[in-house]
Scaffold this motif. Structure first.
Motif, mmCIF file in Angstrom:
data_model
loop_
_atom_site.group_PDB
_atom_site.id
_atom_site.type_symbol
_atom_site.label_atom_id
_atom_site.label_comp_id
_atom_site.label_asym_id
_atom_site.label_seq_id
_atom_site.Cartn_x
_atom_site.Cartn_y
_atom_site.Cartn_z
ATOM 1 N N PRO A 32 -10.277 -18.827 -2.284
ATOM 2 C CA PRO A 32 -8.888 -19.224 -2.010
ATOM 3 C C PRO A 32 -8.683 -20.733 -1.956
ATOM 4 O O PRO A 32 -7.532 -21.202 -2.032
ATOM 5 C CB PRO A 32 -8.614 -18.597 -0.627
ATOM 6 C CG PRO A 32 -9.625 -17.532 -0.468
ATOM 7 C CD PRO A 32 -10.842 -18.030 -1.178
ATOM 8 N N CYS A 33 -9.760 -21.498 -1.832
ATOM 9 C CA CYS A 33 -9.662 -22.953 -1.712
ATOM 10 C C CYS A 33 -9.689 -23.666 -3.055
ATOM 11 O O CYS A 33 -9.556 -24.899 -3.110
ATOM 12 C CB CYS A 33 -10.798 -23.481 -0.831
ATOM 13 S SG CYS A 33 -10.931 -22.674 0.780
ATOM 14 N N ILE A 34 -9.870 -22.921 -4.151
ATOM 15 C CA ILE A 34 -9.929 -23.519 -5.487
ATOM 16 C C ILE A 34 -8.572 -23.372 -6.146
ATOM 17 O O ILE A 34 -8.149 -22.279 -6.527
ATOM 18 C CB ILE A 34 -11.039 -22.887 -6.333
ATOM 19 C CG1 ILE A 34 -12.398 -23.050 -5.635
ATOM 20 C CG2 ILE A 34 -11.078 -23.517 -7.719
ATOM 21 C CD1 ILE A 34 -13.555 -22.406 -6.371
ATOM 22 N N ALA A 35 -7.890 -24.494 -6.278
ATOM 23 C CA ALA A 35 -6.550 -24.528 -6.850
ATOM 24 C C ALA A 35 -6.628 -24.637 -8.373
ATOM 25 O O ALA A 35 -7.699 -24.890 -8.937
ATOM 26 C CB ALA A 35 -5.785 -25.716 -6.266
ATOM 27 N N PRO A 36 -5.504 -24.456 -9.064
ATOM 28 C CA PRO A 36 -5.493 -24.668 -10.514
ATOM 29 C C PRO A 36 -6.070 -26.029 -10.879
ATOM 30 O O PRO A 36 -5.863 -27.017 -10.172
ATOM 31 C CB PRO A 36 -4.003 -24.564 -10.865
ATOM 32 C CG PRO A 36 -3.447 -23.624 -9.829
ATOM 33 C CD PRO A 36 -4.195 -23.968 -8.571
ATOM 34 N N ARG B 74 -4.569 -24.642 0.898
ATOM 35 C CA ARG B 74 -4.073 -23.447 0.202
ATOM 36 C C ARG B 74 -4.061 -22.248 1.146
ATOM 37 O O ARG B 74 -4.910 -22.135 2.042
ATOM 38 C CB ARG B 74 -4.943 -23.108 -1.009
ATOM 39 C CG ARG B 74 -4.907 -24.118 -2.123
ATOM 40 C CD ARG B 74 -5.536 -23.524 -3.373
ATOM 41 N NE ARG B 74 -4.574 -22.749 -4.125
ATOM 42 C CZ ARG B 74 -4.856 -21.696 -4.886
ATOM 43 N NH1 ARG B 74 -6.111 -21.257 -4.947
ATOM 44 N NH2 ARG B 74 -3.927 -21.061 -5.547
ATOM 45 N N PRO B 75 -3.106 -21.314 0.955
ATOM 46 C CA PRO B 75 -3.077 -20.092 1.772
ATOM 47 C C PRO B 75 -4.399 -19.341 1.655
ATOM 48 O O PRO B 75 -4.925 -19.159 0.547
ATOM 49 C CB PRO B 75 -1.928 -19.292 1.148
ATOM 50 C CG PRO B 75 -1.053 -20.316 0.504
ATOM 51 C CD PRO B 75 -1.987 -21.387 -0.004
ATOM 52 N N GLY B 76 -4.931 -18.919 2.781
ATOM 53 C CA GLY B 76 -6.170 -18.150 2.794
ATOM 54 C C GLY B 76 -7.431 -18.994 2.844
ATOM 55 O O GLY B 76 -8.517 -18.445 3.012
#
Length: 290
Positions: A270-274, A282-284
């Motif tokens: 969940p911490c890896i964004a686009p 980031r959520p989660g």
């Protein structure tokens, strides 16, 4: 911890010495010494697991990884342990974020042969608080690595591993694969000054040693990375460096001599964004923040 290797330590390990990490002994109401259970989870549908996509560091193991949403033109990521950083062990409570690095990694093919050298541009994230991970951002994209070396990144599983599942710990440093099962989970794993949450406990067949730190733990049913190898209790001591102990919700301490552990990686997804950016807001995302 399954400690990083230096010259003197390497000599000891080649003579048969074992694994390692580090931490300050906590106080708990009770202590027991317990053997690990033996899982009989079947491997009937197991996928072939080899060295393709794993890397060897100067002192540890690691792997080129992608999130489920990572794209071919994203700069690739390498996963290892926080205690494998070139700058040394992060202190308890310390988080490293976006620190420049030019560290090199030996990329392996399926047979465990080196096919090339990858280089980092930065440490995207690292800590030894709550978990023991390092994530390096490379100077090349997944597509470039695939085109030049024919190597595809390992995928991080977004789901928590199940007790009893068959796993393989793949060490790029030693070019060795350990096969066992998820024996269970440690609510808290304490070693020296560090505490890790919800750690994976292996069955005894995964008798990992120094230099295996940072190895991907692959679920043989899916081929995905579910954890990163990091430590084991060498001498039966309680909550000391190289001798982690398990602490349950009530503060009871259990020591399992000869048993090894890993840190779950589904919490990283969940911490890896686009764009493969590590975004702790980031959520989660529950990874510790600086």
């Amino acid at each position: 911890m399954n400690k990083p290797l230096t010259g003197a330590l390497l000599s000891l390990l080649l003579l048969g010495a074992a694994a390692t990490p580090a931490v300050a002994a906590p106080t708990a109401p009770s202590t027991t010494t317990a053997p690990t259970a033996t899982s009989t989870a079947p491997e009937a549908t197991a996928l072939a697991v080899d060295f393709a996509g794993t890397v060897a560091l100067s002192n540890c193991s690691g792997s080129v990884v992608r999130a489920p949403g990572s794209q071919p033109n994203d700069l690739a990521l390498v996963l290892s342990n926080g205690h494998c950083l070139e700058s040394g062990f992060p202190a308890a409570g310390e988080v490293v974020k976006d620190r420049p690095s030019s560290r090199s990694f030996s990329l392996l093919n399926s047979a465990g042969s080196k096919v090339g050298t990858l280089r980092a541009s930065k440490i995207a994230y690292a800590t030894m608080t709550d978990t023991d991970i390092s994530i390096y951002q490379l100077t090349r994209t997944y597509a470039q690595i695939q085109s030049q070396y024919g190597i595809t990144a390992l995928t991080l599983d977004g789901a928590r591993p199940a007790q009893g599942s068959a796993i393989k710990v793949v060490s790029g440093y030693w070019k060795r694969i350990y096969s066992c099962n998820v024996d269970g989970f440690a609510y808290r794993l304490k070693e020296g000054d560090w505490t890790w949450k919800d750690s994976v406990r292996y069955t005894s067949a995964c008798n990992t040693i120094g230099g295996t730190s940072g190895s991907p733990v692959v679920d043989t049913a899916t081929g995905k990375v579910v954890a990163v190898n990091n430590t084991g209790n060498e001498d039966g001591a309680r909550c000391t460096v190289n001798n982690p102990c398990e602490v349950d919700q009530n503060g009871n301490v259990t020591v399992r001599q000869g048993i090894n552990y890993a840190q779950q990686t589904y919490i990283v997804v969940p911490c890896i964004a686009p764009g493969n950016k590590i975004d702790l807001n980031r959520p989660g995302c529950v990874l510790p923040k600086p």
